[in-house]
Design an enzyme around this catalytic site. Structure first.
Site, PDB file in Angstrom:
ATOM      1  N   TYR A  50      13.951 -89.510  38.728  1.00  0.00           N
ATOM      2  CA  TYR A  50      13.542 -89.731  40.037  1.00  0.00           C
ATOM      3  C   TYR A  50      13.988 -88.745  40.828  1.00  0.00           C
ATOM      4  CZ  TYR A  50      11.745 -94.506  39.228  1.00  0.00           C
ATOM      5  OH  TYR A  50      11.255 -95.721  38.780  1.00  0.00           O
ATOM      6  N   TYR A  78      13.729 -94.654  31.342  1.00  0.00           N
ATOM      7  CA  TYR A  78      15.172 -94.045  31.779  1.00  0.00           C
ATOM      8  C   TYR A  78      16.226 -95.014  31.803  1.00  0.00           C
ATOM      9  CZ  TYR A  78      14.542 -96.119  36.247  1.00  0.00           C
ATOM     10  OH  TYR A  78      14.303 -97.085  37.322  1.00  0.00           O
ATOM     11  N   ARG A 106      14.937 -98.776  31.125  1.00  0.00           N
ATOM     12  CA  ARG A 106      13.759 -99.133  31.782  1.00  0.00           C
ATOM     13  C   ARG A 106      12.618 -98.854  31.096  1.00  0.00           C
ATOM     14  NH1 ARG A 106      12.487-101.107  36.424  1.00  0.00           N
ATOM     15  NH2 ARG A 106      11.201-102.531  35.287  1.00  0.00           N
ATOM     16  N   HIS A 117       7.244 -97.199  33.912  1.00  0.00           N
ATOM     17  CA  HIS A 117       6.661 -98.057  34.676  1.00  0.00           C
ATOM     18  C   HIS A 117       6.249 -97.222  36.398  1.00  0.00           C
ATOM     19  CE1 HIS A 117      10.866 -98.087  35.935  1.00  0.00           C
ATOM     20  NE2 HIS A 117      10.387 -97.984  37.230  1.00  0.00           N
ATOM     21  N   HIS A 157       5.762 -97.877  40.197  1.00  0.00           N
ATOM     22  CA  HIS A 157       5.943 -98.955  41.375  1.00  0.00           C
ATOM     23  C   HIS A 157       4.899 -99.105  42.441  1.00  0.00           C
ATOM     24  CE1 HIS A 157      10.512 -99.367  40.760  1.00  0.00           C
ATOM     25  NE2 HIS A 157      10.566 -98.051  40.323  1.00  0.00           N
TER      26      HIS A 157
END
Lengths: 246, 205
Positions: free
Chosen positions: A112, A151, A161, A164, A166
């Site tokens: 991110y 990640y 995770r 995905h 959000h």
């Protein structure tokens, strides 16, 4: 009543058994951040029935193109090119027009673009990680991005995770406000994730898994995934109790 | 077999996670050039808005007493006349210079949030009784599985608060003060406690 006529009925009560509870110890951060007392149940008032609306003029040309909206001229983000599309519906199956859908995600390596992020996978200089779109008259939306990577995260010593995206969604009333995550069909990490596991029912989890949509794939360009989102429905106001004098 | 109701299920909520800022306040996080401004940043009022200018500030506090530094708060409120700037508002037209909605990330160092708004007017309850002036809060963060709804009421509105139909529904009166913001000058302080002795009253609405 068409989609453009504002509706004023109260929303259906939220099915709390379908939604994740606040306190979910396998997701450790929830332990100190979960209210422990009973929620106060209320029929909607105008404060919940109403909500802000956002005009299509809010949206810039590249807002729904995460491959290019942060990239240098002539360049693009690295990763598997995908289109995510679907409809925002309410529990009655009606398309929700004019809904603002905001998305954010990691890059193809699972990193991110955020000050607090320390995963060793590299940033992509051409990928910012956010986008937004407003649904059309049928509640349909679409955006283009790269498939985010899985990640690791500090919860258990080896929690990952699943890939995905959000989603933050505004419907027509503030009581419909929803943040959720979209997962990808076939990802084995979905069923091992403590955050996914906050949702009690398997069929509810499956509601967040987007299938590969080959029919809408653009040949030689980008695969498509379909993701419908359901917001709370609302009652017809036809037989509502009226205030005295009305 | 009777007919099927054919109702769909609401999509399950998932936590906003630690990186909600990327999607909702990217400029604040240094991700510039995608959106001109962060949606819902700045005052809720324009220059010509009617009503008393106030500041609402506070922290979101976890069960250990630590402020959340990665929360996102949205507020929604009526204008000075008690009208919502929404298509679902049928009682009249709200002040066009007042949006009624804003969004604020808590400070990454201190956990503080701040909104610059106007004091709302009174809005009727469904049965017609006036509610006390209030601001709806919606709070999301890492560790919060589904957004939390609560309300801010104003400490200097004692008479209105005393007859408010929502506050009256709170069985344990000792918990009512968790929804009351205290005034100091033009600033109302409203801390939200997620747990503990002073746990804020949250709503299932």
């Amino acid at each position: 009543m068409d989609n453009k006529s504002p509706e004023t009925g109260a929303f259906f009560p939220r099915d709390r058994a379908w939604q994740p509870p606040a306190y979910t110890p396998p997701y450790k951060t929830s332990v100190l951040r979960s209210p422990q007392k009973a929620l106060l149940s209320l029929n909607n008032t105008l404060s919940e029935i109403t909500g802000p609306v956002f005009g299509h003029d809010l949206i810039g040309e590249l807002d729904n193109d995460l491959i290019h909206n942060f990239a240098k001229a002539g360049e693009s983000a690295i990763g598997e090119r995908i289109i995510v599309h679907g409809r925002v519906l309410d529990e009655r199956g009606k398309g929700v027009s004019g809904a603002l859908v905001e998305v954010w995600q990691a890059n193809a390596g699972g990193r991110y673009r955020h000050k607090n992020e320390s995963y060793l996978a590299p940033l992509d200089p051409n990928f910012g990680g956010c986008g937004r779109v407003i649904t059309d008259d049928d509640g349909a939306y679409r955006f283009r991005t790269i498939k985010p990577g899985p990640y690791p995260w500090p919860n258990g010593v080896n929690d990952w995770r699943p890939s995905h995206i959000h989603f933050s969604i505004f419907g027509h009333g503030f009581a419909q406000r929803l943040i959720t995550q979209m997962y990808f069909e076939g990802d084995p990490l979905i069923w091992k994730c403590p955050i996914v596991g906050t949702i009690p029912e398997k069929s509810a989890i499956e509601q967040l898994i987007a299938p590969l949509d080959l029919a809408n794939t653009i040949p030689m360009d980008a695969r498509a995934y379909k993701f419908d989102i359901v917001l709370r429905g609302r009652r017809s106001t036809l037989f509502e109790n009226r205030m005295e004098g009305n | 077999m009777p007919q099927a109701l054919n109702l769909m299920k609401e999509s399950p909520s998932q936590t906003a996670g630690p990186y909600v800022h990327i999607g909702c306040t990217p400029n604040l996080m240094g991700i510039g050039g995608i959106y001109d401004t962060d949606l819902g940043s700045g005052p809720l009022y324009g220059e010509k808005a009617k009503g008393e200018r106030i500041t609402v500030a506070g922290k979101i506090i976890d069960g250990s007493g630590t402020p959340l530094k990665d929360a996102l708060i949205e507020i929604w409120q009526a204008d000075a006349a008690g009208l919502y700037n929404s298509p679902s508002e049928t009682r009249g037209s709200a002040d066009p210079a007042f949006s009624g909605w804003a969004r604020c990330a808590t400070d990454l160092e201190t956990g503080q949030y701040t909104f610059r708004t106007i004091k709302p007017g009174r809005v009727p309850f469904p049965d017609g009784r006036p509610q006390a002036p209030h601001i709806t809060f919606w709070i999301v963060a890492r560790g919060i599985n589904i957004g939390l709804h609560t309300r801010l009421y104003f400490g200097d509105e004692e008479a209105a608060n005393a007859e408010d139909p929502v506050l009256a529904r709170i069985e344990h009166k000792v918990r009512v003060p968790t929804l009351i913001a205290h005034r100091d000058g033009d600033t109302y302080t409203f801390d939200v406690h997620l747990q503990g002795e002073h746990e804020t009253v949250f709503f299932d609405i």
